[in-house]
Motif scaffolding. Structure first.
Motif, PDB file in Angstrom:
ATOM      1  N   CYS A  61     115.866 104.712  33.452  1.00  0.00           N
ATOM      2  CA  CYS A  61     115.378 105.761  32.561  1.00  0.00           C
ATOM      3  C   CYS A  61     115.536 107.088  33.302  1.00  0.00           C
ATOM      4  N   HIS A  63     104.300  93.370  34.639  1.00  0.00           N
ATOM      5  CA  HIS A  63     104.452  94.814  34.467  1.00  0.00           C
ATOM      6  C   HIS A  63     103.160  95.478  34.022  1.00  0.00           C
ATOM      7  N   GLU A  87     104.125  95.708  24.628  1.00  0.00           N
ATOM      8  CA  GLU A  87     104.289  94.474  25.404  1.00  0.00           C
ATOM      9  C   GLU A  87     103.162  93.494  25.090  1.00  0.00           C
ATOM     10  N   MET A 142     119.925 104.880  30.543  1.00  0.00           N
ATOM     11  CA  MET A 142     119.438 105.256  29.225  1.00  0.00           C
ATOM     12  C   MET A 142     119.337 106.770  29.087  1.00  0.00           C
ATOM     13  N   ALA A 151     112.078 101.230  35.553  1.00  0.00           N
ATOM     14  CA  ALA A 151     111.029 101.308  34.528  1.00  0.00           C
ATOM     15  C   ALA A 151     110.736  99.915  34.010  1.00  0.00           C
ATOM     16  N   GLY A 152     109.469  99.559  33.999  1.00  0.00           N
ATOM     17  CA  GLY A 152     109.086  98.193  33.636  1.00  0.00           C
ATOM     18  C   GLY A 152     109.499  97.787  32.241  1.00  0.00           C
ATOM     19  N   GLY A 153     109.222  98.647  31.254  1.00  0.00           N
ATOM     20  CA  GLY A 153     109.474  98.287  29.856  1.00  0.00           C
ATOM     21  C   GLY A 153     110.904  97.835  29.602  1.00  0.00           C
ATOM     22  N   PRO A 154     111.878  98.706  29.902  1.00  0.00           N
ATOM     23  CA  PRO A 154     113.265  98.279  29.687  1.00  0.00           C
ATOM     24  C   PRO A 154     113.642  97.044  30.504  1.00  0.00           C
ATOM     25  N   ASP A 172     120.997 100.356  25.032  1.00  0.00           N
ATOM     26  CA  ASP A 172     120.133  99.204  24.811  1.00  0.00           C
ATOM     27  C   ASP A 172     120.392  98.129  25.877  1.00  0.00           C
ATOM     28  N   PRO A 173     119.390  97.845  26.718  1.00  0.00           N
ATOM     29  CA  PRO A 173     119.610  96.833  27.763  1.00  0.00           C
ATOM     30  C   PRO A 173     120.014  95.472  27.182  1.00  0.00           C
ATOM     31  N   ALA A 174     119.538  95.176  25.970  1.00  0.00           N
ATOM     32  CA  ALA A 174     119.860  93.882  25.358  1.00  0.00           C
ATOM     33  C   ALA A 174     121.360  93.769  25.108  1.00  0.00           C
ATOM     34  N   VAL A 197     111.653  94.537  30.957  1.00  0.00           N
ATOM     35  CA  VAL A 197     111.184  93.416  30.140  1.00  0.00           C
ATOM     36  C   VAL A 197     112.166  93.160  28.986  1.00  0.00           C
ATOM     37  N   MET A 198     112.669  94.265  28.389  1.00  0.00           N
ATOM     38  CA  MET A 198     113.641  94.094  27.291  1.00  0.00           C
ATOM     39  C   MET A 198     114.870  93.324  27.774  1.00  0.00           C
ATOM     40  N   THR A 207     114.981  91.273  30.259  1.00  0.00           N
ATOM     41  CA  THR A 207     114.566  89.899  30.545  1.00  0.00           C
ATOM     42  C   THR A 207     114.494  89.080  29.257  1.00  0.00           C
TER      43      THR A 207
END
Lengths: 701, 701
Positions: free
Chosen positions: A383, B255, B216, A413, A308-311, A435-437, A313-314, A316
């Motif tokens: 996800c 993304h 984003e 997640m 999933a792109g969003g997580p 939380d990926p962070a 980015v998180m 990254t």
């Protein structure tokens, strides 16, 4: 204090005596007996009023016990606890845990009792924990020598805490999370054994892989630094040191009576010690778990695999926030991903295997990126989707991680569906976070630990100095009303090889002129008086005085000083070579003493940089060459020393050397309580210390 | 874009059509139909190939549906989706959710399709979500118009996300945590409705108490700021805006195709909008939950109640890290605590009710401190002990919180034993965390939100300016080869009331002398040429030129310029009043345009402060007086403007006014792409803009 040999008997005793063992409901003596029920060794109740406790034969006194006792837990009231400890010592017990409270934490009577304990421990070489301790635990021998409500699960982390209650909270939570421990110790008042002893004990213990601790203070900072540097070569240390803030330090002080050292000293000291400092409980265990479970990465380049792109980015972003980097894949990796992944996938880092990825595709992608020599570690994010199956994915991640040996963290997640897969991952030492962070921060801690293990703690350089001359100058304070010295002590710097401008302090106009004539060009003249701190404010400084004006200037300076303060002690007038401030940069080099860590060196640029921007850095002395270099690197205004704005770079080596030489001086003389060289002017041709102030404790000379 | 009226029909429709409804296994059309099964209204399948779907009568076309449809979900393939949307629009459907992917995110063909969607939406005033969306949900009508695997629980938070997968992950987790939502929307490509529309929709929605989002990018920064300021008066907005770091921004761009605006612009813009920005997922929900559950505190003074010293210190540290303070109790409170608590307790903040505290003592202490007028909120911390009973304690905390109405957060520490009590606390809107620091951070967010609601967003001051003159000067760029202007545009500043030194640009030595004679004292002379950027480097600047030397200086400057670049356009020589840099401080005032937020103002001190220390601050223009003042307050070097180091303070009001006047200029003229006043010299008597550079887009004039 130095740990007596054999302290390991604390955690691996064969026979434990409980002084104050009882069956009385709600008592600590009962709680200890109950907790020790599962102990692999023997338990020996000591209680003069009972023949047995919980069916175990009790003895009236330790002297009456036929077999040798390795360790004793003392729970009797404070007024008899001291005698009990003496009695144990006299009977050869070397390891004693004093649970009893009512010592140093309660006022002068208690403090006196605590002092007695220290004397007994010293006389008999006791390994004494506490007093005011929750107790100790060690899972390999199933020993719970505490009065806490929970046993620990077995594991390879050892944990010390200055708060007993915090141990009970952590155990309750850890048991729920399947987190295990090797040893646990509640440090209590640290009358004898302290944090330095325990990191040493656990360093020698093959079963402890990670040391973690909650501390409110460190007893002897320098000793801790030196010991920890040795320990962290093999065993990571993660600490929460609370009382970081002013408010927190005050609270800690009222809680444990710890004298607050400065937070800056702790920050520098713990960093110099190679300790990973956690800000809070969550970080403490996040760091400890990944250090316990995963190998250190061989580089800082991280691959992110996500469906999933969003997580992605998180993650990254979190990598951008950390000291890690996004790995840049080799062409071969990009090609292999291109062949294996669907067209819509992102085959560059972060790799997006996209929402319709099944377990197989995920596993394949992870395998390909971990094969890449440019990738040191990986974060796997998923996800929930209709096609991904978390339990299998957890197995796959563990398998691929083991195949390649690089560290991996996961962010599968979701809610309930993650529970079992997270257990699987944990069994393989792979942490999983929603939380990926948080996953990335753990990885960052692992890389920081790798950096720590790679550090070479070379000893401070020993410069050839004139120690006797320095002592003589410091002793001049003995004839003073004050314990402050000023420019009259410039020779102290000469004695330790820190350059000072040519010049001297003289007491007649004629001598002033003689000195000035020996110096090229005009001179600077300053009144020298311990009673006049702000020389410039009273016109006590003259700049660019030509030889023919020196005698008049002398008279004038003395007159001004007399007018300002008729009874001031005037030591003379300093006649000094002019320092070219235009081609130079003013820096400040100083030291003060921290109650825990001792001499704390400070470096920064002068003027607004110190006063307004507070752009300074500190280190606990003695400092090595590398540490001195770091001090210059760390200040924000460092570029100004390095030729910013078209200037010639200053002689940075000379600055670094001055830091080290001052470090040697303040280490050699604990009598120097505070010292400031302000300014130390740095030019392309070297440095010159233009002014000095210091405070000396003559009793320590 | 501006939200069309009636957009609430998206979340509270009576009749929902599913265009592409099917029973085919694994299809999105089936997933939507299944998810809509529990919908409180009617579901109308549209599928020309079927008579019914899951037993519900299907229609071949929206035109064939007898009753009016409020909302339609479109899942048909991209090549027919556009026609499907047009068909819906023609048949009076106002709310459309386009699930279908294959639009702007996939290249030029998709982008063209997306543009068509926008045109249809504009023509028919459609509220269109997506395309490339997971769908929408609204719990009051039991509507799950998404293809995600989970329904949402009812609640009062509404959630938007630019990542559909993130919604599935969050729901899975939230359901497990008993966290509910009112509406959820997957924003998809935001072809029509974007974040600004949804905060507006939810602002008007009485059932949404907190808005949270994962973004984003923000489509129109200024519009978002203006709308959000209105929304946050009543409804807090908490956002994760990812792509914060360079690496993250790059990942976000690949993304979602979001053009990366600068992180500094986002930081300033979201702050100016009154948005609470969360750094990561954990913070997003921590902040959202406390905002949803607790009232805002009437002050920043926090009481800490604990049964264990260590965790009390941790909470105190966290308060020290935050914008909150440790409350200082009234004498009465201390007295009451003294009477109620045992001698060993700490009756000052943090209150330690000590390890043997039962529920009653805890409750009493909390009640006493919340009674104190010096206490605005409380953190309750407990470690597991033999005497404390968490379930009862949770009830007690909730009861006392309700009695006093101050916000309370909890840190009942432990594992399984906390589960039920944490549920109880959650039912009363009180968050519970293992880590006391996390509890404090949540409280801090609540206080920040209170500050936001108290902000008065006064409009920017409109100064009386000469707009026509400014436009004329900007138009001078139309006759140039370049779109840059330099000192020849100084009058632009005059036209907007920003003071400049006396002077003029002249083209003969005689005129130069005339100008110089009209100015007291020596003058500064500078060559004026759009082709020579670094005037000083070629000797193109002369300082302190006396009247009699002006003519020679003129010739010399022109000669130097010609020698340096024979074909340079020379506009003349600037003859300018000398600005007293000794009594002044050089500042920099500038602006550039951010793709999302538009004009971004920058302020800082000149020289090393900008170049080396990067001590600058930014705001999205137009700025109000308060925002301009904040810009000066925020720079670290601000004390240098305020009389540090014995200097006279500069006329700060004049600096603040210049910021506002420049803000007005760059807002009035979008043609100004970039502008720098460097230096703007600030003195005790006002400011003077000494040099200017700007870039103009003549097409926007």
């Amino acid at each position: 204090m130095t740990m007596p040999r054999g302290a390991r008997g604390l955690f691996a005793p064969e026979r434990v005596a409980v002084v104050g063992a009882t069956e009385r409901e709600g008592s600590i003596g009962r709680a200890i007996m109950e907790n020790l029920e599962s102990f692999a060794g023997d338990v020996v109740p000591i209680n003069p009023k009972r023949d047995e406790v919980f069916g175990i034969a009790a003895y009236s006194d330790i002297g009456a016990v036929p077999d040798p006792v390795d360790m004793a837990v003392v729970v009797v009231p404070p007024h008899i606890a001291v005698d009990a400890v003496r009695n144990l010592a006299e009977n050869g017990v070397k390891n004693v845990v004093v649970i009893t409270a009512g010592f140093g934490e309660t006022g002068s009577e208690g403090a006196a009792r605590e002092h007695e304990l220290q004397e007994i421990a010293s006389e008999y070489d006791l390994n004494l924990v506490g007093p005011n301790s929750l107790g100790v635990m060690s899972t390999p021998v199933d020993m719970n020598g505490s009065f806490g409500p929970e046993d620990a699960l077995p594991g390879s982390m050892s944990f010390m805490s200055q708060s007993g209650a915090f141990i009970t909270a952590v155990l309750d939570w850890a048991n729920d999370q399947d987190i295990g421990f090797k040893d646990i110790v509640s440090l209590g008042n640290k009358a004898v054994l302290d944090e330095t002893d325990f990191i040493e004990i656990w360093n020698e213990d093959g079963d402890t892989d990670v040391i973690l601790g909650y501390l409110e203070g460190i007893e002897n900072g320098r000793e801790f630094i030196d010991t920890a540097r040795d320990v962290t070569e093999d065993t990571p240390i993660v600490l929460v040191k609370s009382g970081r803030t002013d408010a927190g330090a005050q609270a800690a002080s009222s809680h444990t009576g710890t004298i607050a050292g400065s937070e800056r000293a702790y920050e520098a000291g713990l960093d110099q010690a190679g300790v990973l400092r956690a800000e809070n409980v969550e970080e403490l265990f996040d760091y400890a778990r990944i250090l316990d479970g995963q190998p250190v990465p061989d580089g800082d380049d991280v691959a992110v695999i996500t469906n999933a792109g969003g997580p992605g980015v998180m993650a990254t972003d979190a990598i951008g926030d950390s000291d890690l980097n996004m790995a840049s894949f080799t062409e071969e990796t990009v090609e292999r991903l291109g062949e294996t992944m669907p067209d819509e996938a992102n085959i560059y880092n972060p790799v997006d295997v996209i929402g319709d990825a099944d377990n197989e595709r995920f596993k394949k992608a992870l395998d390909i990126v971990l094969e890449d020599e440019n990738v040191s570690s990986a974060v796997v994010i998923s996800c929930p989707t209709a096609v991904i199956e978390y339990e299998g994915l957890a197995d796959d991640i563990a398998e691929v991680q083991q195949k390649h040996g690089n560290p991996v963290v996961a962010s599968l997640m979701g809610g309930e569906r993650v529970e079992v897969p997270a257990d699987t991952l944990r069994d393989h030492g792979i942490p999983n976070y929603f939380d990926p962070a948080r996953a990335v921060r753990s990885l960052d801690a692992l890389a920081t630990y790798r950096d720590i293990t790679e550090l070479d703690y070379e000893p401070p350089i020993e410069f050839d100095v004139d120690r006797d001359r320095a002592e003589e100058i410091l002793r001049s304070v003995e004839n003073r009303d004050t314990n402050r010295l000023g420019v009259e002590a410039m020779e102290l710097l000469d004695a330790y090889g820190i350059p000072t401008p040519a010049g001297d302090i003289v007491d007649t106009p004629t001598k002033a002129r003689e000195v000035a004539e020996g110096i090229d060009g005009g001179v600077v003249m300053k009144i020298v008086s311990p009673d006049i701190l702000h020389k410039s404010d009273i016109g006590g400084v003259k700049v660019g005085v030509e030889d023919e004006d020196v005698e008049d200037a002398f008279e004038d300076l003395v007159t001004r000083a007399r007018n300002y303060q008729p009874d001031a002690t005037i030591l003379g007038v300093q006649v000094q070579e002019m320092v070219d401030l235009d081609s130079g940069t003013e820096t400040i080099l100083g030291m003060n003493r921290d109650p825990q860590f001792g001499p704390l060196m400070l470096f920064g640029l002068g003027g607004i940089f110190v006063e307004i921007l507070e752009d300074t850095t500190v280190r606990v002395a003695p400092v090595s060459e590398r540490e001195s270099e770091e001090m210059i690197d760390e200040i924000q205004s460092a570029p100004l020393l390095r030729g910013a704005r078209g200037r010639d770079p200053v002689d940075e080596d000379a600055v670094v050397e001055s830091v080290q030489r001052l470090s040697q001086l303040v280490t050699d003389f604990p009598a120097i309580l505070e010292l400031d060289i302000n300014p130390l002017v740095a030019t392309p041709d070297g440095v010159q210390a233009v002014d000095i102030r210091l405070t000396v404790d003559p009793d320590q000379l």
